[in-house]
Design a protein around this motif. Structure first.
Motif, PDB file in Angstrom:
ATOM      1  N   ILE A 158       0.856  -1.180   0.000  1.00 34.92           N
ATOM      2  CA  ILE A 158       0.000   0.000   0.000  1.00 34.92           C
ATOM      3  C   ILE A 158       0.892   1.229   0.000  1.00 34.92           C
ATOM      4  CG2 ILE A 158      -1.792   1.245   1.276  1.00 34.92           C
ATOM      5  CD1 ILE A 158      -2.336  -1.603   2.579  1.00 34.92           C
ATOM      6  N   HIS A 159       0.634   2.130  -0.927  1.00 37.44           N
ATOM      7  CA  HIS A 159       1.430   3.357  -1.056  1.00 37.44           C
ATOM      8  C   HIS A 159       0.512   4.565  -0.892  1.00 37.44           C
ATOM      9  CE1 HIS A 159       4.539   0.687  -2.512  1.00 37.44           C
ATOM     10  NE2 HIS A 159       3.711   0.251  -3.443  1.00 37.44           N
ATOM     11  N   LEU A 160       0.848   5.435   0.034  1.00 39.34           N
ATOM     12  CA  LEU A 160       0.024   6.602   0.331  1.00 39.34           C
ATOM     13  C   LEU A 160       0.752   7.880  -0.074  1.00 39.34           C
ATOM     14  CD1 LEU A 160      -1.191   5.662   3.944  1.00 39.34           C
ATOM     15  CD2 LEU A 160      -2.235   5.065   1.745  1.00 39.34           C
ATOM     16  N   ASP A 161      -0.026   8.802  -0.661  1.00 40.24           N
ATOM     17  CA  ASP A 161       0.518  10.118  -0.958  1.00 40.24           C
ATOM     18  C   ASP A 161       0.913  10.784   0.366  1.00 40.24           C
ATOM     19  OD1 ASP A 161       0.114  13.189  -1.200  1.00 40.24           O
ATOM     20  OD2 ASP A 161       0.232  12.542  -3.294  1.00 40.24           O
ATOM     21  N   PRO A 162       2.126  11.320   0.494  1.00 42.28           N
ATOM     22  CA  PRO A 162       2.587  11.850   1.777  1.00 42.28           C
ATOM     23  C   PRO A 162       1.883  13.128   2.218  1.00 42.28           C
ATOM     24  CG  PRO A 162       4.183  12.338   0.054  1.00 42.28           C
ATOM     25  CD  PRO A 162       3.159  11.424  -0.556  1.00 42.28           C
ATOM     26  N   VAL A 163       1.160  13.780   1.304  1.00 46.89           N
ATOM     27  CA  VAL A 163       0.487  15.035   1.638  1.00 46.89           C
ATOM     28  C   VAL A 163      -0.992  14.811   1.948  1.00 46.89           C
ATOM     29  CG1 VAL A 163      -0.119  17.350   0.843  1.00 46.89           C
ATOM     30  CG2 VAL A 163       2.115  16.373   0.259  1.00 46.89           C
ATOM     31  N   ASN A 164      -1.739  14.216   0.999  1.00 49.34           N
ATOM     32  CA  ASN A 164      -3.181  14.053   1.224  1.00 49.34           C
ATOM     33  C   ASN A 164      -3.558  12.674   1.755  1.00 49.34           C
ATOM     34  OD1 ASN A 164      -3.218  12.277  -1.010  1.00 49.34           O
ATOM     35  ND2 ASN A 164      -3.838  13.898  -2.428  1.00 49.34           N
ATOM     36  N   LEU A 165      -2.580  11.761   1.848  1.00 45.19           N
ATOM     37  CA  LEU A 165      -2.766  10.420   2.404  1.00 45.19           C
ATOM     38  C   LEU A 165      -3.759   9.563   1.622  1.00 45.19           C
ATOM     39  CD1 LEU A 165      -2.669  11.120   6.244  1.00 45.19           C
ATOM     40  CD2 LEU A 165      -0.841  10.274   4.771  1.00 45.19           C
ATOM     41  N   ASP A 166      -4.044   9.936   0.377  1.00 44.77           N
ATOM     42  CA  ASP A 166      -4.824   9.063  -0.495  1.00 44.77           C
ATOM     43  C   ASP A 166      -3.928   7.947  -1.005  1.00 44.77           C
ATOM     44  OD1 ASP A 166      -7.235  10.372  -0.252  1.00 44.77           O
ATOM     45  OD2 ASP A 166      -6.958  11.606  -2.052  1.00 44.77           O
ATOM     46  N   ARG A 167      -4.508   6.802  -1.240  1.00 47.09           N
ATOM     47  CA  ARG A 167      -3.739   5.690  -1.772  1.00 47.09           C
ATOM     48  C   ARG A 167      -3.417   5.949  -3.239  1.00 47.09           C
ATOM     49  NH1 ARG A 167      -5.988  -0.301  -2.542  1.00 47.09           N
ATOM     50  NH2 ARG A 167      -4.061  -1.329  -3.194  1.00 47.09           N
ATOM     51  N   VAL A 168      -2.215   5.627  -3.654  1.00 49.23           N
ATOM     52  CA  VAL A 168      -1.779   5.811  -5.038  1.00 49.23           C
ATOM     53  C   VAL A 168      -1.383   4.460  -5.631  1.00 49.23           C
ATOM     54  CG1 VAL A 168      -1.010   8.183  -4.638  1.00 49.23           C
ATOM     55  CG2 VAL A 168       0.598   6.293  -4.316  1.00 49.23           C
ATOM     56  N   GLY A 169      -1.364   4.410  -6.964  1.00 44.25           N
ATOM     57  CA  GLY A 169      -0.941   3.206  -7.649  1.00 44.25           C
ATOM     58  C   GLY A 169      -1.972   2.106  -7.705  1.00 44.25           C
ATOM     59  N   ILE A 170      -3.251   2.457  -7.630  1.00 41.96           N
ATOM     60  CA  ILE A 170      -4.318   1.461  -7.683  1.00 41.96           C
ATOM     61  C   ILE A 170      -4.552   1.044  -9.134  1.00 41.96           C
ATOM     62  CG2 ILE A 170      -6.748   1.001  -7.172  1.00 41.96           C
ATOM     63  CD1 ILE A 170      -6.604   3.106  -4.998  1.00 41.96           C
ATOM     64  N   ASP A 171      -4.686  -0.242  -9.363  1.00 43.65           N
ATOM     65  CA  ASP A 171      -4.956  -0.762 -10.705  1.00 43.65           C
ATOM     66  C   ASP A 171      -6.434  -0.571 -11.031  1.00 43.65           C
ATOM     67  OD1 ASP A 171      -5.103  -2.068 -13.096  1.00 43.65           O
ATOM     68  OD2 ASP A 171      -4.703  -4.073 -12.305  1.00 43.65           O
ATOM     69  N   THR A 172      -6.736   0.278 -12.006  1.00 46.12           N
ATOM     70  CA  THR A 172      -8.128   0.557 -12.395  1.00 46.12           C
ATOM     71  C   THR A 172      -8.420   0.073 -13.812  1.00 46.12           C
ATOM     72  OG1 THR A 172      -7.512   2.779 -13.172  1.00 46.12           O
ATOM     73  CG2 THR A 172      -8.240   2.565 -10.874  1.00 46.12           C
ATOM     74  N   SER A 173      -7.623  -0.861 -14.298  1.00 46.08           N
ATOM     75  CA  SER A 173      -7.757  -1.290 -15.690  1.00 46.08           C
ATOM     76  C   SER A 173      -8.976  -2.174 -15.936  1.00 46.08           C
ATOM     77  CB  SER A 173      -6.486  -2.037 -16.125  1.00 46.08           C
ATOM     78  OG  SER A 173      -6.253  -3.161 -15.296  1.00 46.08           O
ATOM     79  N   ALA A 174      -9.394  -2.934 -14.940  1.00 46.93           N
ATOM     80  CA  ALA A 174     -10.519  -3.858 -15.142  1.00 46.93           C
ATOM     81  C   ALA A 174     -11.382  -3.890 -13.892  1.00 46.93           C
ATOM     82  CB  ALA A 174     -10.014  -5.252 -15.487  1.00 46.93           C
ATOM     83  N   LEU A 175     -12.181  -2.868 -13.710  1.00 43.91           N
ATOM     84  CA  LEU A 175     -12.999  -2.747 -12.500  1.00 43.91           C
ATOM     85  C   LEU A 175     -14.316  -3.497 -12.650  1.00 43.91           C
ATOM     86  CD1 LEU A 175     -12.408   1.031 -11.718  1.00 43.91           C
ATOM     87  CD2 LEU A 175     -11.431  -0.933 -10.525  1.00 43.91           C
TER      88      LEU A 175
END
Length: 243
Positions: free
Chosen positions: A22-39
């Motif tokens: 799990i990777h979080l943006d250090p400023v807004n703490l939203d998760r980054v790097g989520i795979d959205t290719s096949a939801l």
């Protein structure tokens, strides 16, 4: 500034089942790097959309919480709630290991993913996500939630904004979270075969549902921890700080 990284490792009989980074943006703490290719369809905003959701499908075609859970849920579809799991959670500050049930381990992960999903109702828990403590007890969670909320009130007051030292807003935050948990559980029932993920939400929600009614009682139970602040020594410290 790099991302804030948290790794969950699920093992069974010394065999690694799943490793989730799990990777979080250090400023807004939203998760980054989520795979959205096949939801999957169950992530669409209007599929079991929360009754108090402020989002519109034109700007947010997918539920932020469901979006964050989609890729993870697939990993646990073959695991039953009470399967025994060896969980290891690794952050920059600590490494936590515990032998527990699958639903409790998954529940800990779900709480982190929901807080950092970008949902307006879960965003209040981002400070706790930043200092994530996996598998926290109910007493520990109440302490952390109340401390987080009261620190937020300190910052609001410092900025000249309306503050709430009486914890009334914290109760409402948890009431709203109960609604989110209920609707997410409905989404997961249609998306999973085994019960581990749904029961993990139920476990997470059992605390969320009761906290608005018991928070003052639970805080009274730990008030003895702060006895040093009732002493003459503390009053003397305050007086010296004003001089």
């Amino acid at each position: 500034m790099g991302t804030i990284d948290i790794q969950y490792r699920f093992c069974q009989n010394e065999t690694l089942l799943h490793e989730i980074d799990i990777h979080l943006d250090p400023v807004n703490l939203d998760r980054v790097g989520i795979d959205t290719s096949a939801l999957p369809d169950w992530t669409h905003l209007e599929n079991e959309q929360c009754v108090h959701c402020p989002l519109m499908k034109d700007a947010h075609p997918h539920c932020p919480v469901a979006l964050g859970l989609a890729e993870m849920i697939q990993n646990f579809d073959g695991i039953v709630s009470f399967d025994e799991i060896d969980l290891e959670v690794i952050t920059e500050e600590r490494r936590v290991t515990q032998h527990t049930t699958a639903q409790r381990a998954i529940s800990s992960l779900l709480g982190l993913l929901m807080a950092t999903s970008g949902c307006p109702h879960t965003a209040f828990f981002k400070p706790m996500a930043r200092f994530h403590l996996p598998l926290a007890s109910e007493e520990n969670t109440i302490y952390r939630a109340a401390s987080m909320y009261l620190l937020a009130q300190f910052f609001l007051k410092k900025e000249g904004l309306t503050s709430d030292p009486g914890l009334h807003g914290l109760r409402k935050i948890y009431e709203n979270m109960h609604i989110v948990n209920r609707h997410i559980a409905k989404r997961l029932k249609s998306a999973t075969v085994t019960d581990s993920s749904v029961n993990a939400i139920v476990l997470l929600d059992s605390f969320t549902n009761t906290l608005p009614y018991v928070i003052e009682d639970h805080l009274d139970e730990i008030s003895y921890l702060f006895s040093a602040y009732h002493t003459e020594n503390y009053q003397q410290l305050l007086q010296e700080s004003e001089d």
